[in-house]
Enzyme design. Structure first.
Site, PDB file in Angstrom:
ATOM      1  N   LYS A 112      17.489 -36.378 -35.455  1.00 28.17           N
ATOM      2  CA  LYS A 112      18.402 -35.209 -35.188  1.00 28.17           C
ATOM      3  C   LYS A 112      18.580 -34.153 -36.460  1.00 28.17           C
ATOM      4  CE  LYS A 112      21.782 -32.384 -33.973  1.00 28.17           C
ATOM      5  NZ  LYS A 112      22.829 -32.450 -33.152  1.00 28.17           N
ATOM      6  N   CYS A 119      26.288 -27.243 -37.276  1.00 25.99           N
ATOM      7  CA  CYS A 119      25.290 -28.087 -37.388  1.00 25.99           C
ATOM      8  C   CYS A 119      24.270 -27.748 -38.171  1.00 25.99           C
ATOM      9  CB  CYS A 119      24.556 -27.903 -35.885  1.00 25.99           C
ATOM     10  SG  CYS A 119      25.794 -27.965 -34.575  1.00 25.99           S
TER      11      CYS A 119
HETATM   12  N1  SAJ Z   1      20.010 -18.006 -37.269  1.00 22.50           N
HETATM   13  C1  SAJ Z   1      19.159 -17.051 -37.962  1.00 22.50           C
HETATM   14  N2  SAJ Z   1      18.028 -17.070 -37.637  1.00 22.50           N
HETATM   15  C2  SAJ Z   1      17.309 -17.498 -36.671  1.00 22.50           C
HETATM   16  C3  SAJ Z   1      17.957 -18.389 -35.804  1.00 22.50           C
HETATM   17  C4  SAJ Z   1      19.260 -18.744 -35.978  1.00 22.50           C
HETATM   18  O1  SAJ Z   1      19.976 -16.708 -38.951  1.00 22.50           O
HETATM   19  O2  SAJ Z   1      16.332 -16.786 -36.353  1.00 22.50           O
HETATM   20  C5  SAJ Z   1      21.561 -18.618 -37.502  1.00 22.50           C
HETATM   21  C6  SAJ Z   1      22.396 -18.088 -36.437  1.00 22.50           C
HETATM   22  O3  SAJ Z   1      22.778 -16.859 -36.512  1.00 22.50           O
HETATM   23  C7  SAJ Z   1      23.449 -18.836 -36.585  1.00 22.50           C
HETATM   24  C8  SAJ Z   1      22.831 -20.395 -37.205  1.00 22.50           C
HETATM   25  O4  SAJ Z   1      21.680 -19.807 -37.637  1.00 22.50           O
HETATM   26  O5  SAJ Z   1      24.156 -18.557 -37.653  1.00 22.50           O
HETATM   27  C9  SAJ Z   1      22.637 -21.541 -36.205  1.00 22.50           C
HETATM   28  O6  SAJ Z   1      22.230 -21.102 -34.637  1.00 22.50           O
HETATM   29  P1  SAJ Z   1      21.376 -21.448 -33.808  1.00 22.50           P
HETATM   30  O7  SAJ Z   1      21.398 -20.823 -32.694  1.00 22.50           O
HETATM   31  O8  SAJ Z   1      19.987 -21.824 -34.498  1.00 22.50           O
HETATM   32  O9  SAJ Z   1      21.702 -23.077 -33.697  1.00 22.50           O
HETATM   33  P2  SAJ Z   1      23.336 -23.851 -33.276  1.00 22.50           P
HETATM   34  O10 SAJ Z   1      23.980 -24.280 -34.591  1.00 22.50           O
HETATM   35  O11 SAJ Z   1      24.181 -22.990 -32.239  1.00 22.50           O
HETATM   36  O12 SAJ Z   1      22.699 -25.148 -32.735  1.00 22.50           O
HETATM   37  C10 SAJ Z   1      21.885 -26.044 -33.141  1.00 22.50           C
HETATM   38  C11 SAJ Z   1      20.783 -26.460 -32.278  1.00 22.50           C
HETATM   39  N3  SAJ Z   1      19.427 -27.180 -33.074  1.00 22.50           N
HETATM   40  C12 SAJ Z   1      18.249 -26.740 -32.934  1.00 22.50           C
HETATM   41  O13 SAJ Z   1      17.952 -25.296 -32.458  1.00 22.50           O
HETATM   42  C13 SAJ Z   1      17.298 -27.264 -33.723  1.00 22.50           C
HETATM   43  C14 SAJ Z   1      21.106 -27.309 -31.159  1.00 22.50           C
HETATM   44  O14 SAJ Z   1      20.221 -27.828 -30.255  1.00 22.50           O
HETATM   45  C15 SAJ Z   1      21.900 -28.547 -31.715  1.00 22.50           C
HETATM   46  O15 SAJ Z   1      22.275 -29.385 -30.697  1.00 22.50           O
HETATM   47  C16 SAJ Z   1      23.097 -27.954 -32.505  1.00 22.50           C
HETATM   48  O16 SAJ Z   1      22.526 -27.200 -33.729  1.00 22.50           O
HETATM   49  C17 SAJ Z   1      23.810 -29.133 -33.118  1.00 22.50           C
HETATM   50  O17 SAJ Z   1      24.869 -29.539 -32.388  1.00 22.50           O
HETATM   51  O18 SAJ Z   1      23.518 -29.849 -34.005  1.00 22.50           O
END
Ligand code: SAJ
Length: 421
Positions: free
Chosen positions: A209, A263
């Site tokens: 994870k 996360c």
């Molecule tokens: N972000 C960027 N650029 C990107 C993608 C995301 O700047 O290209 C930023 C987003 O704006 C945000 C942050 O990253 O601030 C996180 O967003 P996210 O959509 O990537 O992820 P979370 O935090 O909503 O959810 C993640 C997920 N993990 C993965 O995709 C590997 C989810 O599957 C997990 O269950 C969750 O973390 C968790 O609970 O750990």
């Protein structure tokens, strides 16, 4: 048949999990320390926003399959889904896992399955085992003993906004404290998960994870680093990335104002803490992503120097698009810092909230509608790529400086007033 499940922690993961299980016919006893949340749930309402969640909760509560309480109860399966934050020194804080474990200890009976779903540092499932066996010498994890209990880690992997779908459809990783625990826990998940249930040991499940979220953090850091390089070299990063991504083996993620949520900005620290010498890349990625809000703030200050008495409008406070979740949001951090610099002249638009969060209450910030904020401002800082902002009439930005941290106004026509970082 495991009929009764006790879910401890009814937050963003525990509540949807409890609802999905109840919907599948399990009797679910939910536990939380938040009395207000308990009362709402028992009334068929929810205290967090997730699409379709309230409808399911309402139904399973009224059918009698789900109820919430402050204290646990006997069950066949116990699921721990409590927060695992880090402390100021970036060390993991297991206080909630420990108190949740201690709360269920008196209710555990031989044959029960105890599952840790919270994202946790390597070794946490072993700690839980020690806490339980220390207080309950009548139980054990010895195969074939009549007093055997089963303990496993099964990390949640769902994406906020798509939780109900992903809880059923995603593949799951189950890692037991021993082989029998893995098998028993996998049998339980196979009753409601349509994706594959992959079996391993507890330590590997824990690290898997952390690895998934660190993978994403490292890749976002690459995009953020590129955005700052491009800013130095006067190149539009969004055009650059879209061109580079035409290569069949390149898939660069999106830069932004920083990484938020509970996360991705947290979990990599659990790896850095456990193996500092060998996690240099993961550590650097964290630092790059954490530096991005400051870079944006400096950019605004630099541009504001040329404008007498500048007024700033920030668009978006959530940690990502189309949600109301402000946890660890870089947008909130940026607005807070800008408000302390620009004092009277700050407007914020966030269509998903009705009042400013506590962190911003002490500042003179006006929360207003998006068009009004843009009209009043000299400098507009777009911080979240909500669909709502994508539909704005771009004429509103004429004669204004627009700092677009999410690339939603990027176009091939070079516009002097648009700064994409
Ligand atoms: N972000 C960027 N650029 C990107 C993608 C995301 O700047 O290209 C930023 C987003 O704006 C945000 C942050 O990253 O601030 C996180 O967003 P996210 O959509 O990537 O992820 P979370 O935090 O909503 O959810 C993640 C997920 N993990 C993965 O995709 C590997 C989810 O599957 C997990 O269950 C969750 O973390 C968790 O609970 O750990």
């Amino acid at each position: 048949m495991n009929k009764k499940v006790c879910v401890v922690g009814l937050g963003y993961i525990g509540l949807p999990t409890a609802a999905v299980l109840a919907n599948k016919g399990f009797f679910v006893h939910g536990v939380d320390v938040n009395e207000k949340a308990i009362n709402l749930i028992n009334n068929g309402q929810v205290h967090i926003y997730e699409p379709d969640l309230e409808d399911i909760v309402k139904r399973v509560v009224s059918e009698g399959n789900f109820s919430a309480d402050l204290i646990p109860d006997n069950a066949d399966v116990f699921i721990l889904s409590v927060p695992t934050p880090f402390k100021d020194n970036h060390k993991p804080d297991l206080a909630f896992v420990e108190s949740a474990t201690k709360a269920i200890i008196p209710y555990i009976e031989p044959g029960n399955i105890i599952i840790l779903e919270s994202t946790s540092p390597v070794g946490t499932t072993e700690k839980i085992t020690d806490w339980i066996l220390h207080e309950r010498p009548d139980l054990n994890i010895d195969e074939n003993s009549p007093n055997q209990i089963y303990i496993s880690h099964c990390p949640e992997r769902v994406l906020p906004g798509k939780i109900l779908k992903e809880l059923i459809e995603n593949d799951r990783i189950v890692g037991g404290i021993n082989k029998k625990s893995t098998i028993k826990t996998a049998e339980f998940y196979n009753k409601f998960v349509e994706g594959k249930v992959l079996q391993t040991n507890a330590r590997t499940a824990e690290l898997s994870k952390l690895t998934e979220n660190s993978f994403r953090d490292v890749n976002i850091a690459y995009a953020n680093e590129l955005s700052m390089i491009c800013d130095d070299l006067n190149i539009d990063v969004w055009e650059l990335i879209s061109l580079a991504n035409h290569h069949p083996r390149v898939n660069i993620l999106k830069p932004g104002p920083g990484v938020g949520g509970h996360c991705i900005a947290v979990d990599p620290w659990f790896i850095v803490d456990a193996a500092p010498e060998n996690s240099k890349l993961i550590h650097t990625a964290r630092k790059v992503n954490d530096s991005k809000p400051h870079y944006i703030i400096e950019k605004v200050v630099e541009i504001a120097k040329n404008i007498p008495n500048p007024t700033i409008a920030c668009l978006g406070l959530a940690f990502k698009a189309n949600i109301d979740d402000l946890r660890e949001s870089p947008a909130v951090e940026i607005v807070k810092e800008l408000a302390s610099i620009f004092e009277q002249n700050m407007f914020v638009a966030e269509p998903h909230i009705k009042e400013l969060p506590k962190a911003l209450k002490d500042f003179k910030i006006e929360l207003t509608d998006t068009v009004a904020a843009i009209k009043k401002a000299d400098i507009i800082v777009l911080l979240v790529d909500h669909d709502y902002f994508k539909e704005l009439d771009t004429d509103l930005f004429l004669m204004k400086k627009l700092i677009d941290t999410r690339g939603i106004f990027y176009s091939n026509d070079y516009d002097k007033n648009l700064i994409s970082i």
